[in-house]
Design a protein around this motif. Structure first.
Motif, PDB file in Angstrom:
ATOM      1  N   GLY A  76       8.689 -36.082  53.604  1.00  0.00           N
ATOM      2  CA  GLY A  76       9.315 -35.589  54.820  1.00  0.00           C
ATOM      3  C   GLY A  76       8.405 -35.657  56.028  1.00  0.00           C
ATOM      4  N   ALA A  77       8.306 -34.530  56.737  1.00  0.00           N
ATOM      5  CA  ALA A  77       7.445 -34.449  57.917  1.00  0.00           C
ATOM      6  C   ALA A  77       6.096 -33.823  57.591  1.00  0.00           C
ATOM      7  CB  ALA A  77       8.148 -33.651  59.007  1.00  0.00           C
ATOM      8  N   SER A  78       5.755 -33.757  56.293  1.00  0.00           N
ATOM      9  CA  SER A  78       4.500 -33.141  55.856  1.00  0.00           C
ATOM     10  C   SER A  78       3.288 -33.752  56.549  1.00  0.00           C
ATOM     11  CB  SER A  78       4.347 -33.312  54.343  1.00  0.00           C
ATOM     12  OG  SER A  78       3.026 -33.065  53.928  1.00  0.00           O
ATOM     13  N   ARG A  79       2.268 -32.926  56.737  1.00  0.00           N
ATOM     14  CA  ARG A  79       1.020 -33.383  57.349  1.00  0.00           C
ATOM     15  C   ARG A  79       0.029 -33.948  56.337  1.00  0.00           C
ATOM     16  NH1 ARG A  79      -0.258 -29.455  62.525  1.00  0.00           N
ATOM     17  NH2 ARG A  79       1.826 -29.610  63.437  1.00  0.00           N
ATOM     18  N   LEU A  80       0.463 -34.118  55.095  1.00  0.00           N
ATOM     19  CA  LEU A  80      -0.432 -34.725  54.107  1.00  0.00           C
ATOM     20  C   LEU A  80      -0.808 -36.136  54.520  1.00  0.00           C
ATOM     21  CD1 LEU A  80      -1.938 -34.668  51.424  1.00  0.00           C
ATOM     22  CD2 LEU A  80       0.183 -35.441  50.315  1.00  0.00           C
ATOM     23  N   VAL A  81       0.137 -36.898  55.052  1.00  0.00           N
ATOM     24  CA  VAL A  81      -0.165 -38.277  55.447  1.00  0.00           C
ATOM     25  C   VAL A  81      -1.251 -38.305  56.516  1.00  0.00           C
ATOM     26  CG1 VAL A  81       1.726 -38.379  57.149  1.00  0.00           C
ATOM     27  CG2 VAL A  81       0.850 -40.483  56.126  1.00  0.00           C
ATOM     28  N   ASP A  82      -1.237 -37.363  57.450  1.00  0.00           N
ATOM     29  CA  ASP A  82      -2.277 -37.276  58.476  1.00  0.00           C
ATOM     30  C   ASP A  82      -3.636 -37.019  57.820  1.00  0.00           C
ATOM     31  OD1 ASP A  82      -0.405 -35.993  61.208  1.00  0.00           O
ATOM     32  OD2 ASP A  82       0.366 -36.121  59.183  1.00  0.00           O
ATOM     33  N   ALA A  83      -3.636 -36.077  56.856  1.00  0.00           N
ATOM     34  CA  ALA A  83      -4.883 -35.714  56.191  1.00  0.00           C
ATOM     35  C   ALA A  83      -5.440 -36.879  55.377  1.00  0.00           C
ATOM     36  CB  ALA A  83      -4.655 -34.501  55.291  1.00  0.00           C
ATOM     37  N   LEU A  84      -4.563 -37.644  54.725  1.00  0.00           N
ATOM     38  CA  LEU A  84      -5.016 -38.797  53.944  1.00  0.00           C
ATOM     39  C   LEU A  84      -5.622 -39.867  54.843  1.00  0.00           C
ATOM     40  CD1 LEU A  84      -2.047 -39.082  51.427  1.00  0.00           C
ATOM     41  CD2 LEU A  84      -4.397 -38.407  50.883  1.00  0.00           C
ATOM     42  N   LEU A  85      -4.990 -40.130  55.970  1.00  0.00           N
ATOM     43  CA  LEU A  85      -5.542 -41.097  56.922  1.00  0.00           C
ATOM     44  C   LEU A  85      -6.900 -40.634  57.438  1.00  0.00           C
ATOM     45  CD1 LEU A  85      -2.395 -42.086  59.016  1.00  0.00           C
ATOM     46  CD2 LEU A  85      -3.720 -43.608  57.529  1.00  0.00           C
ATOM     47  N   GLN A  86      -6.996 -39.369  57.772  1.00  0.00           N
ATOM     48  CA  GLN A  86      -8.265 -38.840  58.275  1.00  0.00           C
ATOM     49  C   GLN A  86      -9.348 -38.907  57.207  1.00  0.00           C
ATOM     50  OE1 GLN A  86      -7.923 -34.920  59.943  1.00  0.00           O
ATOM     51  NE2 GLN A  86     -10.040 -34.847  60.633  1.00  0.00           N
ATOM     52  N   ASP A  87      -8.932 -38.794  55.948  1.00  0.00           N
ATOM     53  CA  ASP A  87      -9.896 -38.829  54.846  1.00  0.00           C
ATOM     54  C   ASP A  87     -10.348 -40.250  54.518  1.00  0.00           C
ATOM     55  OD1 ASP A  87     -11.075 -36.687  53.304  1.00  0.00           O
ATOM     56  OD2 ASP A  87     -10.284 -37.668  51.523  1.00  0.00           O
ATOM     57  N   GLY A  88      -9.637 -41.246  55.049  1.00  0.00           N
ATOM     58  CA  GLY A  88     -10.054 -42.629  54.833  1.00  0.00           C
ATOM     59  C   GLY A  88      -9.149 -43.452  53.954  1.00  0.00           C
ATOM     60  N   TYR A  89      -8.100 -42.855  53.385  1.00  0.00           N
ATOM     61  CA  TYR A  89      -7.161 -43.621  52.566  1.00  0.00           C
ATOM     62  C   TYR A  89      -6.312 -44.518  53.469  1.00  0.00           C
ATOM     63  CZ  TYR A  89      -8.350 -40.565  48.650  1.00  0.00           C
ATOM     64  OH  TYR A  89      -9.023 -39.897  47.653  1.00  0.00           O
ATOM     65  N   ARG A  90      -5.987 -45.703  52.969  1.00  0.00           N
ATOM     66  CA  ARG A  90      -5.291 -46.667  53.821  1.00  0.00           C
ATOM     67  C   ARG A  90      -4.027 -47.264  53.194  1.00  0.00           C
ATOM     68  NH1 ARG A  90      -7.289 -44.288  57.015  1.00  0.00           N
ATOM     69  NH2 ARG A  90      -8.791 -44.828  58.633  1.00  0.00           N
ATOM     70  N   ASP A  91      -3.861 -47.138  51.883  1.00  0.00           N
ATOM     71  CA  ASP A  91      -2.671 -47.683  51.215  1.00  0.00           C
ATOM     72  C   ASP A  91      -1.754 -46.510  50.880  1.00  0.00           C
ATOM     73  OD1 ASP A  91      -0.783 -49.060  49.788  1.00  0.00           O
ATOM     74  OD2 ASP A  91      -2.199 -50.036  48.424  1.00  0.00           O
ATOM     75  N   ILE A  92      -0.972 -46.081  51.866  1.00  0.00           N
ATOM     76  CA  ILE A  92      -0.191 -44.849  51.753  1.00  0.00           C
ATOM     77  C   ILE A  92       1.288 -45.141  51.970  1.00  0.00           C
ATOM     78  CG2 ILE A  92       0.147 -42.512  52.662  1.00  0.00           C
ATOM     79  CD1 ILE A  92      -2.720 -42.786  53.894  1.00  0.00           C
ATOM     80  N   ALA A  93       2.113 -44.576  51.108  1.00  0.00           N
ATOM     81  CA  ALA A  93       3.569 -44.631  51.275  1.00  0.00           C
ATOM     82  C   ALA A  93       4.111 -43.212  51.291  1.00  0.00           C
ATOM     83  CB  ALA A  93       4.211 -45.425  50.146  1.00  0.00           C
ATOM     84  N   VAL A  94       5.153 -42.998  52.082  1.00  0.00           N
ATOM     85  CA  VAL A  94       5.838 -41.707  52.121  1.00  0.00           C
ATOM     86  C   VAL A  94       7.316 -41.963  51.884  1.00  0.00           C
ATOM     87  CG1 VAL A  94       6.331 -39.615  53.437  1.00  0.00           C
ATOM     88  CG2 VAL A  94       4.163 -40.815  53.786  1.00  0.00           C
ATOM     89  N   LEU A  95       7.871 -41.324  50.853  1.00  0.00           N
ATOM     90  CA  LEU A  95       9.288 -41.482  50.506  1.00  0.00           C
ATOM     91  C   LEU A  95      10.022 -40.172  50.760  1.00  0.00           C
ATOM     92  CD1 LEU A  95      10.840 -43.179  47.428  1.00  0.00           C
ATOM     93  CD2 LEU A  95      11.404 -40.788  47.886  1.00  0.00           C
ATOM     94  N   ASP A  96      11.194 -40.280  51.372  1.00  0.00           N
ATOM     95  CA  ASP A  96      12.021 -39.098  51.575  1.00  0.00           C
ATOM     96  C   ASP A  96      13.481 -39.508  51.685  1.00  0.00           C
ATOM     97  OD1 ASP A  96      11.281 -36.033  52.312  1.00  0.00           O
ATOM     98  OD2 ASP A  96      13.185 -36.596  53.233  1.00  0.00           O
ATOM     99  N   LEU A  97      14.354 -38.580  51.310  1.00  0.00           N
ATOM    100  CA  LEU A  97      15.792 -38.785  51.480  1.00  0.00           C
ATOM    101  C   LEU A  97      16.189 -38.896  52.942  1.00  0.00           C
ATOM    102  CD1 LEU A  97      17.145 -36.032  49.067  1.00  0.00           C
ATOM    103  CD2 LEU A  97      17.809 -38.426  48.945  1.00  0.00           C
ATOM    104  N   SER A  98      15.462 -38.178  53.799  1.00  0.00           N
ATOM    105  CA  SER A  98      15.877 -38.007  55.188  1.00  0.00           C
ATOM    106  C   SER A  98      15.125 -38.916  56.149  1.00  0.00           C
ATOM    107  CB  SER A  98      15.671 -36.547  55.613  1.00  0.00           C
ATOM    108  OG  SER A  98      15.865 -36.395  56.991  1.00  0.00           O
TER     109      SER A  98
END
Length: 205
Positions: free
Chosen positions: A51-73
């Protein structure tokens, strides 16, 4: 459009990011468990029901680069894209139901905070696990957070299926070995508390 999609699109169209009970300014436990699962910043990570979680922001800041986010909405993902700005172009955004999605690749880490517990139908849970098996190869890690057995019985007006690590292990099957579990008392934006549990599994075969 499914009833689930309609529900969550409405939620994200009518409420701000911090106006939902599951909002976290800092997803600390999720980030710690992802780091423990795979500290390699090249690891492929998918956030199920992100969803709109801030985990993706935290992962990018931590240096991860191969990230997917799946949501119904789509509305939820649009909110996250807007917040990230230019960095959003580096993320694989997937609008799909995790019980019907067909993964196009495999991931090193599957993360789900508070999506699985909405699957109250055993058939939906089995379909979710089928997709998980397709998306996570042996050696990969699965992190699932749900309301704990003493947590709420409903969220966003919907019933939930509460879990502990043992009930999650039974749902996933013997090829998924429990590595760690943690408890969290989540503080909602309006200062109530909710009991969560986080469980991390490793796929052994």
């Amino acid at each position: 459009m499914s009833d689930r999609t309609t529900h969550w699109d409405h939620v994200y169209a009518t409420k701000g990011e911090a106006e939902v009970s599951w909002f976290q300014d800092s997803p600390a436990i999720s980030l710690d468990m992802i780091r423990a699962a795979n500290p390699d910043h090249r690891a492929a990570i998918i956030d199920i029901g992100g969803g709109a979680s801030r985990l993706v922001d935290a992962l990018l800041q931590d240096g991860y680069r191969d990230i997917a986010v799946l949501d119904l909405s789509a509305n939820a993902l649009d909110a996250a894209k807007k917040r990230l700005g230019r960095a959003a172009s580096t993320i694989d955004w997937i609008v799909a139901d995790a019980t019907a999605w067909q993964p196009a690749k495999t991931y090193d880490v599957w993360h789900d905070r508070a999506a699985f517990h909405f699957l109250t139908d055993p058939g939906d849970r089995a379909a979710y696990v089928d997709r998980l098996r397709s998306a996570v190869a042996p050696g990969g890690h699965i992190i699932i957070a749900t309301f704990a057995p003493d947590g709420p019985e409903k969220c966003s007006g919907l019933p939930v299926q509460r879990h502990d690590s043992a009930s999650l292990a039974a749902e996933l099957g013997p090829e998924f070995e429990l590595v760690e579990t943690r408890s969290e008392t989540h503080h909602t934006p309006w200062h109530s508390t909710q009991a969560f549990q986080f469980s991390r599994f490793r796929r052994s075969r």
